[in-house]
Design an enzyme around this catalytic site. Structure first.
Site, mmCIF file in Angstrom:
data_model
loop_
_atom_site.group_PDB
_atom_site.id
_atom_site.type_symbol
_atom_site.label_atom_id
_atom_site.label_comp_id
_atom_site.label_asym_id
_atom_site.label_seq_id
_atom_site.Cartn_x
_atom_site.Cartn_y
_atom_site.Cartn_z
ATOM 1 N N GLY A 193 1.208 -1.334 -0.513
ATOM 2 C CA GLY A 193 0.041 0.008 -0.144
ATOM 3 C C GLY A 193 1.028 1.024 0.004
ATOM 4 N N GLY A 224 -0.222 5.033 3.455
ATOM 5 C CA GLY A 224 0.528 3.855 3.689
ATOM 6 C C GLY A 224 2.160 4.832 3.280
ATOM 7 C CE LYS A 260 -7.612 3.326 12.088
ATOM 8 N NZ LYS A 260 -6.689 4.931 12.577
ATOM 9 C CE LYS A 301 -11.498 5.406 12.612
ATOM 10 N NZ LYS A 301 -10.583 6.449 11.708
#
Ligand SMILES: NC(=O)C1=CN([C@@H]2O[C@H](COP(=O)(O)OP(=O)(O)OC[C@H]3O[C@@H](n4cnc5c(N)ncnc54)[C@H](O)[C@@H]3O)[C@@H](O)[C@H]2O)C=CC1
Ligand SMILES: O=C(CO)COP(=O)(O)O
Length: 342
Positions: free
Chosen positions: A66, A71, A176, A260
Site C-alpha cells: 500500500g 501507507g 481500518k 469509530k
C-alpha cells in the site's frame, strides 16, 4: 523485559511542559524519548528487546503493501526504523497500485523523486524504500508484511498473494474497516489470516496521516497474538513522535479503528446540521458505548483496556474532529452530494 508503567504524575502536564520546552526553548527533539509512558498495559523497552536479538538470529525483510496517504507516511517511518535496528534488512519494498500521474507511472515518480506526489506531496520518503508495481516482487523473500490498503481491496490483493509469500511470514494490518461478503462481515486481520494462513497483528490509533507526516506527536496501538511479534512490530513502527503501545488483543484494536468511522459519520452529520458541540459530544459518548457493546457481543476475548488505548477513545475523538469520514458526512448534509474527500 517488560515494565508496568503507572500514573505517577499527570502525564498531560508533563507532556505539555516537555513539549513546550523542547519546541520553543531549544531543548531538542529528544524530549519525546524522555516522555514518561503512562500506559496501564505492558510496554516493552526497546533496548532490552534488542539485547535479546542478533543480526544472525533475525534479519526481517519488510514488504509494505500500500502507498496511499497513510501507507506513504508509514513508508517514511519504517524506512527509517529498518536502518536503525539490526533485526531488519535495510531495504523496504513498497507495493504501489500503479497509476498515471503527471503523464508518468507513479512508481517511477516515487523512485525518482523519493516523494509520493499524489498521496503525500511535500514529504520525503527514505531512499531505502523502493516502490514496485509488481506485488510478487514486493513480497518475494519478505518475512514481514505490512498491509496498508483500503479495506475493499484486501480480498483481491490477498488472492494475488496466495502461493507467493514466505509461509513463515508474519503480517500486520493497518487497514481500518471490515471485509464484507455474502457470508457477512469479518475483521480484516481474520480475512488476511484465513486467506494466507499466517499470523496477523493489527495497528490502529488516533492517527491522522498528515499530522504524523509532519511529525506531530501521536500514539498508536498494536494488537498482537504473540508477544514476540508485538515487540518486533513496536520496534518497526515506534519513533520519538509516534509512540506505540502493545496489547494482546488483535481484534479489539482493529475493530475500534473500523467502528469509530461510523461514529465519525454521525459527528459529521451533526456538524453539517449545525446542531452544536453538545450534540456532537453526545454522539461521541453514545457511539463509543455502542461500539464497545457491539464488539463484546460479537467477538470474544476483547479487553476493556483496549477501549482506553489510542485505538479506542483517542481515535474516536480524532476522527470525529479531523477525519475524512466526518468531512464526507458534513459535506453530504451541506451539499447533498458524496464526493471524494482529500
Ligand atoms: N489516511 C489516514 O489518515 C489513515 C488511513 N488509515 C487507513 O489506512 C488504509 C489505507 O488508507 P490510505 O493509505 O489513507 O489510502 P488512500 O485513501 O490515501 O489511497 C487509496 C489507495 O488505494 C490504492 N488503490 C486504488 N485502487 C486500488 C486497487 N484496485 N487495489 C489496491 N489498491 C488500490 C491507491 O493507489 C491508493 O494507494 C485505510 O484502511 C484507511 O482507513 C488509517 C489511519 C490513518
Ligand atoms: O483513521 C483515521 C484517523 O485515526 C483517519 O480517519 P479518516 O479515514 O476518517 O480520515
Amino acid at each position: 523485559m517488560i515494565q508496568q508503567y503507572r500514573y505517577i504524575k499527570s502525564p498531560i502536564i508533563l507532556f505539555a511542559k516537555k513539549y513546550i520546552n523542547s519546541r520553543y526553548f531549544g531543548l531538542g527533539s529528544n524530549c519525546f524519548s524522555r516522555l514518561p509512558y503512562y500506559k496501564t498495559i505492558n510496554f516493552v523497552t526497546l533496548s532490552k528487546i534488542s539485547s535479546n536479538m542478533t543480526r544472525e538470529s533475525v534479519s526481517e525483510k519488510v514488504a509494505l503493501i500500500g502507498s496511499g496517504n497513510w501507507g506513504t507516511v508509514i513508508s517514511k517511518i519504517i524506512g527509517n526504523n529498518v536502518m536503525r535496528y539490526k533485526e531488519f534488512h535495510q531495504e523496504v519494498k513498497m507495493w504501489v497500485f500503479e497509476e498515471i500521474v503527471e503523464g508518468r507511472n507513479l512508481t517511477e515518480l516515487i523512485n525518482e523523486k523519493h516523494e509520493n506526489v499524489k498521496y503525500l506531496p511535500g514529504f520525503t520518503i527514505p531512499e531505502n524504500v523502493k516502490a514496485f508495481s509488481d506485488l510478487s516482487e514486493v513480497v518475494r523473500d519478505a518475512t514481514v508484511l505490512v498491509f496498508c490498503i483500503p479495506h475493499q481491496f484486501v480480498p483481491k490483493t490477498c488472492d494475488q498473494l496466495k502461493g507467493k509469500i514466505n509461509p513463515k511470514a508474519k503480517a500486520i494490518s493497518l487497514v481500518k474497516g471490515f471485509e464484507t461478503d455474502e457470508k457477512g462481515i469479518r475483521p480484516i486481520s481474520h480475512a488476511i489470516s484465513e486467506s494466507l494462513n499466517i499470523s496477523v497483528c493489527s495497528l490502529s490509533g488516533a492517527n491522522i496521516a498528515n499530522e504524523i507526516a509532519e511529525e506531530h506527536f501521536s500514539e498508536t496501538t498494536i494488537g498482537y497474538n504473540y508477544l514476540a511479534e508485538g515487540e518486533l512490530f513496536k520496534k518497526l513502527f515506534e519513533t520519538k513522535y509516534f509512540r506505540v503501545g502493545i496489547i494482546n488483543d488483535v481484534v479489539g484494536v482493529e475493530l475500534c479503528g473500523a467502528l469509530k468511522n461510523v461514529i465519525a459519520i454521525g459527528a459529521g452529520f451533526v456538524d453539517g446540521l449545525k446542531l452544536g458541540e453538545n450534540a456532537k459530544a453526545a454522539i461521541i459518548r453514545i457511539g463509543f458505548l455502542e461500539m464497545k457493546q457491539f464488539m463484546k457481543k460479537f467477538y470474544g476475548g476483547i479487553k476493556d483496556e483496549t477501549f482506553f488505548e489510542s485505538c479506542g477513545i483517542a481515535d474516536v475523538i480524532a476522527t470525529c474532529y479531523g477525519g475524512r469520514n466526518r468531512k464526507v458526512a458534513e459535506s453530504f448534509v451541506t451539499t447533498g452530494k458524496v464526493g471524494i474527500i482529500k
